[in-house]
Design a protein around this motif. Structure first.
Motif, PDB file in Angstrom:
ATOM      1  N   GLU A 241       0.848  -1.192   0.000  1.00  0.00           N
ATOM      2  CA  GLU A 241       0.000   0.000   0.000  1.00  0.00           C
ATOM      3  C   GLU A 241       0.884   1.244   0.000  1.00  0.00           C
ATOM      4  N   PRO A 242       1.357   1.662  -1.162  1.00  0.00           N
ATOM      5  CA  PRO A 242       2.265   2.814  -1.225  1.00  0.00           C
ATOM      6  C   PRO A 242       1.515   4.142  -1.079  1.00  0.00           C
ATOM      7  N   GLU A 243       2.026   4.993  -0.203  1.00  0.00           N
ATOM      8  CA  GLU A 243       1.478   6.337  -0.009  1.00  0.00           C
ATOM      9  C   GLU A 243       2.417   7.355  -0.651  1.00  0.00           C
ATOM     10  N   PHE A 244       1.848   8.435  -1.178  1.00  0.00           N
ATOM     11  CA  PHE A 244       2.658   9.462  -1.827  1.00  0.00           C
ATOM     12  C   PHE A 244       1.969  10.819  -1.727  1.00  0.00           C
TER      13      PHE A 244
ATOM     14  N   ALA B 260      -8.099  -2.003  -6.176  1.00  0.00           N
ATOM     15  CA  ALA B 260      -9.243  -2.153  -5.276  1.00  0.00           C
ATOM     16  C   ALA B 260      -9.857  -0.802  -4.948  1.00  0.00           C
ATOM     17  N   GLN B 261      -9.017   0.185  -4.624  1.00  0.00           N
ATOM     18  CA  GLN B 261      -9.534   1.500  -4.254  1.00  0.00           C
ATOM     19  C   GLN B 261      -8.389   2.498  -4.167  1.00  0.00           C
ATOM     20  N   ALA B 262      -8.760   3.768  -4.167  1.00  0.00           N
ATOM     21  CA  ALA B 262      -7.817   4.862  -3.960  1.00  0.00           C
ATOM     22  C   ALA B 262      -8.441   5.819  -2.964  1.00  0.00           C
TER      23      ALA B 262
ATOM     24  N   LYS C 201      -7.939  17.535   9.386  1.00  0.00           N
ATOM     25  CA  LYS C 201      -8.195  16.099   9.271  1.00  0.00           C
ATOM     26  C   LYS C 201      -8.711  15.815   7.854  1.00  0.00           C
ATOM     27  N   PRO C 202      -7.800  15.743   6.889  1.00  0.00           N
ATOM     28  CA  PRO C 202      -8.217  15.612   5.490  1.00  0.00           C
ATOM     29  C   PRO C 202      -8.454  14.179   5.019  1.00  0.00           C
ATOM     30  N   CYS C 203      -8.220  13.188   5.896  1.00  0.00           N
ATOM     31  CA  CYS C 203      -8.296  11.797   5.456  1.00  0.00           C
ATOM     32  C   CYS C 203      -9.687  11.468   4.916  1.00  0.00           C
ATOM     33  N   TYR C 204      -9.730  10.855   3.734  1.00  0.00           N
ATOM     34  CA  TYR C 204     -10.962  10.437   3.044  1.00  0.00           C
ATOM     35  C   TYR C 204     -11.836  11.620   2.608  1.00  0.00           C
ATOM     36  N   ASN C 205     -11.296  12.830   2.630  1.00  0.00           N
ATOM     37  CA  ASN C 205     -12.081  14.004   2.254  1.00  0.00           C
ATOM     38  C   ASN C 205     -12.514  13.909   0.793  1.00  0.00           C
TER      39      ASN C 205
ATOM     40  N   HIS D 188      -7.797   9.630  -0.407  1.00  0.00           N
ATOM     41  CA  HIS D 188      -7.013  10.726   0.140  1.00  0.00           C
ATOM     42  C   HIS D 188      -6.586  10.303   1.532  1.00  0.00           C
ATOM     43  N   GLU D 189      -5.294  10.360   1.793  1.00  0.00           N
ATOM     44  CA  GLU D 189      -4.769   9.877   3.065  1.00  0.00           C
ATOM     45  C   GLU D 189      -4.800  10.961   4.146  1.00  0.00           C
ATOM     46  N   ASP D 190      -4.097  10.709   5.248  1.00  0.00           N
ATOM     47  CA  ASP D 190      -4.233  11.504   6.467  1.00  0.00           C
ATOM     48  C   ASP D 190      -3.559  12.870   6.390  1.00  0.00           C
ATOM     49  N   ALA D 191      -2.694  13.083   5.406  1.00  0.00           N
ATOM     50  CA  ALA D 191      -2.004  14.366   5.268  1.00  0.00           C
ATOM     51  C   ALA D 191      -2.542  15.121   4.056  1.00  0.00           C
ATOM     52  N   ASN D 192      -2.424  16.419   4.093  1.00  0.00           N
ATOM     53  CA  ASN D 192      -2.825  17.247   2.955  1.00  0.00           C
ATOM     54  C   ASN D 192      -1.959  16.903   1.746  1.00  0.00           C
ATOM     55  N   GLY D 193      -2.609  16.642   0.622  1.00  0.00           N
ATOM     56  CA  GLY D 193      -1.881  16.317  -0.603  1.00  0.00           C
ATOM     57  C   GLY D 193      -1.392  14.896  -0.684  1.00  0.00           C
ATOM     58  N   GLN D 194      -1.874  14.024   0.202  1.00  0.00           N
ATOM     59  CA  GLN D 194      -1.369  12.651   0.275  1.00  0.00           C
ATOM     60  C   GLN D 194      -2.428  11.650  -0.188  1.00  0.00           C
ATOM     61  N   PHE D 195      -1.958  10.616  -0.934  1.00  0.00           N
ATOM     62  CA  PHE D 195      -2.881   9.640  -1.514  1.00  0.00           C
ATOM     63  C   PHE D 195      -2.304   8.228  -1.383  1.00  0.00           C
TER      64      PHE D 195
END
Length: 451
Positions: A134-137, A189-191, A159-163, A193-200
């Protein structure tokens, strides 16, 4: 290595026909150096047969950290035809993951060969490891002075996660990436938005460990290429911002034999539907966790992710204790479902082949010696109380991790003593370079504030 050559012999005609049908004009004969950076030569497609036989030549000393001096002969990259990947955005070009040889002999500094060697040992014992990563970037913009910030100027929530809004503002990039991956039959499977701003993060189907390592290597190349086309910067750096959650690369894994998942046991008395073999594998990961960190978290910056105290979202999501548990994301090893475990320390600065080989070697040591993870944790607690040291925590710096690796004979023997000696030497140089560098923070803190 013999498996690669044999496979190439059987596949060559079929691959040549496919390349002709797809009008592929060139190929990239690529390999990963010690740090996981892709190195390659561009080869006309009509030369595929000869490059499979004799390899694409590289001056090993020019690449660095391949055990070569400037007077040594070429290192030869033999493309593994099983890895052929036609670039979805450049369809006249095919990428091949390669293994390195010198004078026809497998080269001990080739990280893909190191993984193949550990896989061969596992195969003889009746095991095949399958992994899903599960690579985050981050997607970033760069200003004229070299400063970076999230490319989406509206992505500012604490708290931008899943926004959903932030996710859909990046729909073009993400949907194009997913379409590329599905064109390669990676079965996304899915994509999200992760826990940081600008992170996926993108989640895609698991595969045998070698295929997954090849795919992760290509994935990083693909994401960076797509970002460059859009005048953006894609980074997999573990901790690019001190106040934001860092990038991890969680690895889900299991062992198989003849189509049977050896980690699955519905009668598990501990309630995780995990087999005794699975628990022993976890025991090996915990036993070697501190030394393993030097491989899976291989940079100075890696430990700023692992040891971060807080972020703007309120959680770092990075493990720093040697622990395991059920569906609990604060653990080093999580058991998210029946028949698989998740190793959460690894980041994207790790060489995918080397990291997978080290994880597999650590886990097998646990199986071979029947290491109970609960006993490991208990022993660490007793030693901690007796000596007052944090042995049940992961290393806090690269220097500390390298010191642990120097003493871990299981990992050294599994990955190769010559390779590890060079790896440790280079990592010590990296730590010294970092230690000797005077940062802007130090100037501000000790020159401006103090004076």
């Amino acid at each position: 290595m013999n498996g690669v050559i044999t496979s190439n012999t059987l596949l060559l005609e079929d691959i040549q026909k496919k390349m002709e049908a797809e009008n592929v004009q060139f190929l990239l004969a690529s390999f990963s150096d010690m740090n996981g950076t892709s190195r390659a030569k561009l080869v006309p497609a009509k030369r595929l047969s000869s490059v499979c036989e004799s390899g694409a030549g590289f001056a090993g000393f020019a690449v660095g950290d391949l055990g070569h001096g400037p007077c040594d002969p070429d290192i030869l990259c033999i493309p593994d035809l099983r890895s052929m990947t036609i670039l979805p955005w450049q369809k006249d070009l095919a990428w091949f993951a390669g293994t390195l040889t010198e004078d026809g002999t497998p080269w001990s500094y080739c990280t893909r060969t190191i993984l193949l060697n550990v896989m061969e040992k596992a195969k003889k014992l009746g095991y095949e490891m399958k992994t899903g990563v599960e690579p985050e970037f981050f997607l970033l913009s760069e200003d004229g002075q070299g400063g970076i910030s999230p490319s989406d100027a509206f992505d500012v929530a604490k708290k931008p996660c899943y926004n959903q809004q932030a996710l859909m503002r990046n729909y073009d990039f993400l949907s194009t990436l997913i379409n590329h991956m599905d064109e390669l039959n990676w079965n996304v499977a899915q994509a999200d938005h992760e826990d940081a701003n600008g992170q996926f993060e993108i989640n895609f189907e698991f595969a045998d460990v070698l295929t997954s390592a090849d795919r992760l290597t290509f994935f990083k190349y693909m994401v960076r290429s797509m970002a460059e086309e859009r005048n953006l910067v894609a980074t997999f750096m573990p901790k690019p911002f001190s106040h934001l959650t860092g990038n991890g690369c969680h690895m889900h894994l299991s062992l198989w034999n003849d189509g049977k998942n050896l980690f699955k046991d519905e009668k598990d008395l501990r309630g995780n539907e995990l087999s005794e073999t699975g628990y022993y594998f976890i025991g090996g990961l915990l036993k070697h966790a501190r030394a393993l960190s030097a491989i899976v978290c291989p940079t100075v910056n890696s430990y700023k992710r692992l040891t971060a105290m807080s972020t703007s979202s309120g959680q770092t999501w990075a493990p720093n204790r040697i622990s395991y548990g059920g569906n609990n994301r604060t653990q080093l090893v999580r058991i998210p479902g029946a028949g698989r475990i998740e190793f959460r320390a690894m980041d994207n600065n790790a060489n995918p082949y080397l990291a997978a080989a080290a994880i597999l070697a650590a886990g097998f040591d646990g199986i071979e010696n029947k290491v109970d993870p609960d006993i490991i944790i208990s022993e660490y607690s007793e030693i901690k109380q007796m000596l007052g040291i944090q042995v049940n925590s992961l290393p806090t710096t690269l220097q500390e991790a390298i010191s642990e690796l120097e003493q871990d004979t299981v990992l050294i023997d599994s990955l190769g003593s010559d390779f590890i000696e060079t790896y440790i030497k280079r990592k010590k140089e990296e730590w010294a370079e970092y230690h000797d560098f005077i940062s802007a923070w130090e100037i501000e803190k000790y020159l401006k504030e103090t004076n």
